[in-house]
Design a protein around this motif. Structure first.
Motif, PDB file in Angstrom:
ATOM      1  N   ARG A 283       0.634  -1.115   0.024  1.00  0.00           N
ATOM      2  CA  ARG A 283       0.033  -0.137  -0.097  1.00  0.00           C
ATOM      3  C   ARG A 283       0.725   1.464  -0.009  1.00  0.00           C
ATOM      4  O   ARG A 283       0.583   2.089  -0.665  1.00  0.00           O
ATOM      5  N   ALA A 284       2.016   1.089   0.731  1.00  0.00           N
ATOM      6  CA  ALA A 284       2.943   2.364   0.760  1.00  0.00           C
ATOM      7  C   ALA A 284       3.505   2.484  -0.368  1.00  0.00           C
ATOM      8  O   ALA A 284       3.748   3.611  -1.017  1.00  0.00           O
ATOM      9  N   LEU A 285       4.064   1.486  -1.031  1.00  0.00           N
ATOM     10  CA  LEU A 285       4.850   1.574  -2.302  1.00  0.00           C
ATOM     11  C   LEU A 285       3.927   2.132  -3.395  1.00  0.00           C
ATOM     12  O   LEU A 285       4.331   2.913  -4.295  1.00  0.00           O
ATOM     13  N   GLY A 286       2.277   1.705  -3.378  1.00  0.00           N
ATOM     14  CA  GLY A 286       1.520   2.203  -4.349  1.00  0.00           C
ATOM     15  C   GLY A 286       1.492   3.735  -4.063  1.00  0.00           C
ATOM     16  O   GLY A 286       1.528   4.484  -5.189  1.00  0.00           O
ATOM     17  N   LEU A 287       1.245   4.398  -3.017  1.00  0.00           N
ATOM     18  CA  LEU A 287       1.120   5.507  -2.753  1.00  0.00           C
ATOM     19  C   LEU A 287       2.332   6.501  -3.219  1.00  0.00           C
ATOM     20  O   LEU A 287       2.104   7.640  -3.909  1.00  0.00           O
ATOM     21  N   ILE A 288       3.674   5.979  -2.906  1.00  0.00           N
ATOM     22  CA  ILE A 288       4.677   6.574  -3.100  1.00  0.00           C
ATOM     23  C   ILE A 288       5.222   6.673  -4.756  1.00  0.00           C
ATOM     24  O   ILE A 288       5.335   7.535  -5.201  1.00  0.00           O
ATOM     25  N   ASN A 289       4.601   5.243  -5.374  1.00  0.00           N
ATOM     26  CA  ASN A 289       4.828   5.490  -6.875  1.00  0.00           C
ATOM     27  C   ASN A 289       3.884   6.311  -7.696  1.00  0.00           C
ATOM     28  O   ASN A 289       4.046   6.869  -8.690  1.00  0.00           O
ATOM     29  N   THR A 290       2.715   6.650  -7.267  1.00  0.00           N
ATOM     30  CA  THR A 290       1.542   7.547  -7.479  1.00  0.00           C
ATOM     31  C   THR A 290       2.379   8.992  -7.543  1.00  0.00           C
ATOM     32  O   THR A 290       2.234   9.596  -8.530  1.00  0.00           O
ATOM     33  N   ALA A 291       2.756   9.499  -6.497  1.00  0.00           N
ATOM     34  CA  ALA A 291       3.523  10.520  -6.419  1.00  0.00           C
ATOM     35  C   ALA A 291       4.701  10.627  -7.613  1.00  0.00           C
ATOM     36  O   ALA A 291       4.655  11.534  -8.295  1.00  0.00           O
ATOM     37  N   GLY A 292       5.488   9.512  -7.672  1.00  0.00           N
ATOM     38  CA  GLY A 292       6.594   9.591  -8.577  1.00  0.00           C
ATOM     39  C   GLY A 292       5.985   9.600 -10.012  1.00  0.00           C
ATOM     40  O   GLY A 292       6.703  10.468 -10.853  1.00  0.00           O
ATOM     41  N   ASP A 293       4.811   8.893 -10.240  1.00  0.00           N
ATOM     42  CA  ASP A 293       4.570   8.840 -11.667  1.00  0.00           C
ATOM     43  C   ASP A 293       3.861  10.342 -11.901  1.00  0.00           C
ATOM     44  O   ASP A 293       3.741  10.742 -13.258  1.00  0.00           O
ATOM     45  N   LEU A 294       3.241  10.964 -11.103  1.00  0.00           N
ATOM     46  CA  LEU A 294       2.781  12.219 -11.257  1.00  0.00           C
ATOM     47  C   LEU A 294       4.006  13.462 -11.707  1.00  0.00           C
ATOM     48  O   LEU A 294       3.758  13.965 -12.593  1.00  0.00           O
ATOM     49  N   GLY A 295       5.097  13.244 -10.935  1.00  0.00           N
ATOM     50  CA  GLY A 295       6.086  13.974 -11.397  1.00  0.00           C
ATOM     51  C   GLY A 295       6.719  13.687 -12.850  1.00  0.00           C
ATOM     52  O   GLY A 295       6.942  14.582 -13.585  1.00  0.00           O
ATOM     53  N   ALA A 296       6.664  12.484 -13.144  1.00  0.00           N
ATOM     54  CA  ALA A 296       7.311  12.104 -14.354  1.00  0.00           C
ATOM     55  C   ALA A 296       6.267  12.550 -15.539  1.00  0.00           C
ATOM     56  O   ALA A 296       6.695  12.904 -16.624  1.00  0.00           O
ATOM     57  N   THR A 297       4.914  12.523 -15.256  1.00  0.00           N
ATOM     58  CA  THR A 297       4.096  13.104 -16.116  1.00  0.00           C
ATOM     59  C   THR A 297       3.837  14.387 -16.503  1.00  0.00           C
ATOM     60  O   THR A 297       3.917  14.879 -17.644  1.00  0.00           O
ATOM     61  N   ILE A 298       4.149  15.235 -15.394  1.00  0.00           N
ATOM     62  CA  ILE A 298       4.060  16.755 -15.747  1.00  0.00           C
ATOM     63  C   ILE A 298       5.422  17.151 -15.893  1.00  0.00           C
ATOM     64  O   ILE A 298       5.558  18.490 -16.450  1.00  0.00           O
ATOM     65  N   GLY A 299       6.525  16.607 -15.522  1.00  0.00           N
ATOM     66  CA  GLY A 299       7.687  16.875 -15.875  1.00  0.00           C
ATOM     67  C   GLY A 299       8.149  17.525 -17.376  1.00  0.00           C
ATOM     68  O   GLY A 299       8.501  18.696 -17.519  1.00  0.00           O
ATOM     69  N   PRO A 300       7.706  16.671 -18.263  1.00  0.00           N
ATOM     70  CA  PRO A 300       7.846  17.219 -19.818  1.00  0.00           C
ATOM     71  C   PRO A 300       7.329  18.393 -20.171  1.00  0.00           C
ATOM     72  O   PRO A 300       7.388  19.443 -20.840  1.00  0.00           O
ATOM     73  N   PHE A 301       5.667  18.584 -19.690  1.00  0.00           N
ATOM     74  CA  PHE A 301       4.871  19.574 -20.008  1.00  0.00           C
ATOM     75  C   PHE A 301       5.663  20.777 -19.330  1.00  0.00           C
ATOM     76  O   PHE A 301       5.401  21.910 -19.967  1.00  0.00           O
ATOM     77  N   ALA A 302       5.904  20.638 -18.076  1.00  0.00           N
ATOM     78  CA  ALA A 302       6.606  21.938 -17.502  1.00  0.00           C
ATOM     79  C   ALA A 302       7.941  22.444 -18.191  1.00  0.00           C
ATOM     80  O   ALA A 302       8.006  23.690 -18.530  1.00  0.00           O
ATOM     81  N   ALA A 303       8.721  21.501 -18.417  1.00  0.00           N
ATOM     82  CA  ALA A 303      10.092  22.005 -19.111  1.00  0.00           C
ATOM     83  C   ALA A 303       9.738  22.635 -20.537  1.00  0.00           C
ATOM     84  O   ALA A 303      10.238  23.722 -20.869  1.00  0.00           O
ATOM     85  N   LEU A 304       9.203  21.656 -21.298  1.00  0.00           N
ATOM     86  CA  LEU A 304       8.736  22.026 -22.881  1.00  0.00           C
ATOM     87  C   LEU A 304       7.963  23.590 -22.964  1.00  0.00           C
ATOM     88  O   LEU A 304       7.927  24.373 -23.750  1.00  0.00           O
ATOM     89  N   GLY A 305       7.102  23.538 -21.724  1.00  0.00           N
ATOM     90  CA  GLY A 305       6.207  24.673 -21.876  1.00  0.00           C
ATOM     91  C   GLY A 305       6.767  25.943 -21.533  1.00  0.00           C
ATOM     92  O   GLY A 305       6.553  27.096 -22.109  1.00  0.00           O
TER      93      GLY A 305
END
Length: 415
Positions: free
Chosen positions: A350-372
């Motif tokens: 359960r803890a690993l799932g929550l932590i990976n959700t936060a990581g995947d959120l960062g990986a998802t918005i990172g390209p949009f933030a940088a290229l934007g």
């Protein structure tokens, strides 16, 4: 000795399967942006961007429920299903034409990877002790990095040799064969029994209240920043950064290397450094019994690396480019070990799932933030990298602070 050999066998079996599972997905990242490939599949370049990000978006929703599943059910069946689902996703790539069939394949892969990554790290913690969690986590991370590097290369070679669709059918066969091998060989590693009829809503609520939320908050923040910068910003802007340094090609001796090939070469070389460093970082953390200080020190190196990448001196910039992946891979190695140290056994997934959700959120918005930021002229690439260095230093300060380093360990099952 027998237990140690068994643990190593399980760890390598799990790691090899995880690496093989990446064959279809890594091929897409490598070849799908090429016009010859995406036009063959009946999609546009803008659709390519949506498809490549869809699996991460699905994981934002899936990671939490997947963690609960692994805390309630045996690992083995879920992992075999995950690998089978990964093979199924490549079938959609092999036969699909147009956006929607391919999107369905990406959704299946997102679910498959969520099950594989949360479950795989759960198994690593199952077969580890307090003395070797860091080392074992480093071995599993090493297999993941090997998978990223080799799957990208092999997938591209299969596409060149046989075409995209036949290459994907080969991926289906290889991944499915690996799932079959897991069916016969992979043992169950869960150490405690499911609570069965008593595992009702009240039990779930009670478990959620027993989660060490301070630990989860700090590890989630660290994973978010790390993947935002390494999987997001660097992945999206690496080719632009190399273009600023070398132009449209680089000359090594008498050989001219086009910028796309040069970007792939940089990715492969940086992965090689991570492959060597992750088991070492994990073993050092086991030896000294301290994980956060090591994360803090590697984050300082990563922050320094970002600042070097922002400068115009080519040799210094290249040194910096190999420090950033070191920080990222070290954090990815030690965070699961910290979870094993400080989260009760029956709440690990359960803890690993929550932590990976936060990581995947960062990986998802990172390209949009940088290229934007680049597209709208808000920041230069140099400015983005300097800010990235500051983010890493913020994580380093947090990792080295008494608030984090003095958090108590919880190594017994809290049932």
């Amino acid at each position: 000795m027998k237990t140690e050999k068994s643990s190593r066998f399980i760890l390598n079996l799990l790691g090899i399967g995880t690496a093989i599972s990446l064959l279809g997905d890594a091929t897409l990242y490598t070849v799908l942006p090429h016009p010859d490939i995406f036009t063959q599949l009946g999609i546009t370049l803008s659709m390519v961007g949506l498809l490549l990000g869809a699996n991460r978006a699905i994981r934002l929703v899936a990671n939490g429920p997947v963690g609960i599943l692994y805390d309630r059910l045996p690992r083995r069946g879920l992992l075999i299903f995950a690998l089978s689902l990964g093979a199924g996703s490549s079938i959609f790539y092999a036969v699909g034409n147009g956006f929607w069939p391919l999107l369905l394949g990406r959704i299946f892969w997102g679910l498959a990877w969520s099950l594989l990554w949360v479950g795989g790290n759960s198994v690593v913690l199952d077969v580890s002790t307090e003395e070797n969690r860091g080392h074992n986590s480093g071995i599993y991370q090493m297999w993941f990095i090997i998978g990223v590097a080799t799957a990208s290369l092999i997938g591209a070679m299969l596409t060149d040799a046989f075409g995209f669709r036949i290459g994907q059918w080969i991926s289906v066969a290889v991944i499915a064969a690996t799932a079959l091998a897991w069916f016969f060989i992979l043992p169950e590693t869960r150490k405690y029994k499911a609570t069965g009829k008593n595992d009702d809503i009240e039990t779930y609520k009670s478990a959620a209240m027993r989660l060490p939320w301070k630990v989860i908050a700090v590890t989630s923040f660290t994973t978010f920043i790390t993947r935002f910068l390494a999987w997001g910003v660097i992945a999206a802007t690496g080719i632009l950064w190399l273009s600023d340094l070398f132009g449209e090609s680089a000359q090594i001796f008498s050989i001219f290397i086009p910028i796309a090939t040069l970007t792939g070469l940089y990715t492969a070389l940086s992965n090689l450094i991570s492959i060597g460093s992750t088991p070492l970082v994990g073993s050092v953390s086991d030896m000294f019994g301290r994980r956060w200080p090591i994360i803090g020190m590697t984050m300082i190196l990563g922050g320094f690396g970002f600042w070097l990448m922002s400068c115009e001196i080519r040799s210094l910039a290249l040194i910096g480019a190999f420090l950033v992946p070191l920080a990222s891979s070290s954090a990815e190695t030690l965070i699961p070990a910290i979870v094993g140290d400080r989260v009760p056994e029956n709440l690990l997934s359960r803890a690993l799932g929550l932590i990976n959700t936060a990581g995947d959120l960062g990986a998802t918005i990172g390209p949009f933030a940088a290229l934007g930021a680049l597209n709208f002229g808000w920041l230069s690439l140099s400015g983005i990298y300097k800010i990235g260095g500051i983010f890493f230093i913020v994580v380093a300060v947090l990792a080295l602070s008494p608030l984090v380093t003095k958090q108590p360990r919880t190594t017994v099952s809290d049932e």
